[in-house]
Enzyme design. Sequence first.
Site, PDB file in Angstrom:
ATOM      1  CE1 TYR A 125      -4.053  -2.678   5.409  1.00 17.99           C
ATOM      2  CE2 TYR A 125      -2.871  -0.804   4.549  1.00 17.99           C
ATOM      3  CZ  TYR A 125      -3.225  -1.918   4.591  1.00 17.99           C
ATOM      4  OH  TYR A 125      -3.678  -2.519   2.827  1.00 17.99           O
TER       5      TYR A 125
ATOM      6  CB  SER B 215      -0.862   0.064   1.352  1.00 13.15           C
ATOM      7  OG  SER B 215      -1.849   1.331   1.336  1.00 13.15           O
ATOM      8  CB  SER B 216       0.263   4.785  -1.716  1.00 10.85           C
ATOM      9  OG  SER B 216      -1.152   4.699  -0.949  1.00 10.85           O
ATOM     10  CB  CYS B 217      -0.733   3.624   3.820  1.00 10.98           C
ATOM     11  SG  CYS B 217      -0.539   2.252   4.677  1.00 10.98           S
TER      12      CYS B 217
ATOM     13  CG  HIS C  72      -9.911   3.272   1.326  1.00 11.72           C
ATOM     14  ND1 HIS C  72     -10.002   1.790   1.420  1.00 11.72           N
ATOM     15  CD2 HIS C  72      -8.343   3.466   2.172  1.00 11.72           C
ATOM     16  CE1 HIS C  72      -9.428   0.998   1.929  1.00 11.72           C
ATOM     17  NE2 HIS C  72      -8.176   2.246   2.597  1.00 11.72           N
TER      18      HIS C  72
ATOM     19  CE  LYS D  13      -0.849  -4.377   3.042  1.00 12.77           C
ATOM     20  NZ  LYS D  13      -0.932  -5.876   2.169  1.00 12.77           N
TER      21      LYS D  13
END
Length: 309
Positions: A137, A108-110, A180, A141
């Site tokens: 989270y 994920s981009s987070c 989201h 990842k």
Amino acid sequence: MEKGQKIYIAGHRGMVGSAILRKLEVEGFFNLVVKTSAELDLRNQQAVADFFASEKPDYVFLAAAKVGGILANSTYKADFIYENLAIQMNVIHQSYVHGVKKLMFLGSSCIYPKMAPQPLKEEYLLTGLLEPTNEPYAIAKIAGIKMCEAYREQYGCNFISVMPTNLYGYGDNYHPQNAHVLPALIRKFHEAKVNSASEVIILGTGSPKREFLFSDDLANACFFLMQNYNESSFINIGTGSDVSIKDLALLIQKVIGFEGNLVFDTSKPDGTPRKLMDVSKLHAKGWKHQIELEEGIKLVYEDFKTNYV
């Protein structure tokens, strides 16, 4: 990948996994293995070990994850870090144990630092502090990425990682609290239109910018990279362009045809100011997205009206 080889799609009922499954079927792959969470709890180490021992897949797409928006990430921090770490640990390790030819881990981009320069290049990982609202989270990842790198380095496994930007698509989550931003806004505007409401309240200032990729485009990229990418470092998947939450809301308002006002609740958190992926590495490999944002919103709104209303 050859048509008859056994491919396991972990998380095939989710938006990403279902898109990958559709893509593989369209491309003529027929030896596809899928299990619901009721049939196989990926958090259960023994269950995953037994599954790999009996099925022995050749390829694995690891798209299973516990996911949610800002509110869900802030509320269920322990669940997000525990469940995602457990899923990744079990699937990646058993893929090594049972000789999987290639595994793709979807992140994920987070994972990027909150204040990283924009656009986000792959080498910015671990160069600063994460966004606090989804830190558990993100850490899970990042651990998945590092696991794939470590198993490649120590055992020679062809495990690759991809980092999709914000996604939307068929089978999205439209839950009032846990969705989201894009599907949450679709639901809000639709309900406001149906109920002849005078306004829609948008959480935050509307100033943060976000990049959105249609899930079918992501599936196409994953299929392309599974065939053509074998490097240890992860690779971003996105469009390379972004939009403010305010402009996203205006676009959804236009598609849905809501004629009331937008009100921004500035007491609510904005999250990361901007998250735009640098996709130059992906473009250099020869892949680019096909579905632009307005077209994608129209497609998912039809899906929402058919399957969720």
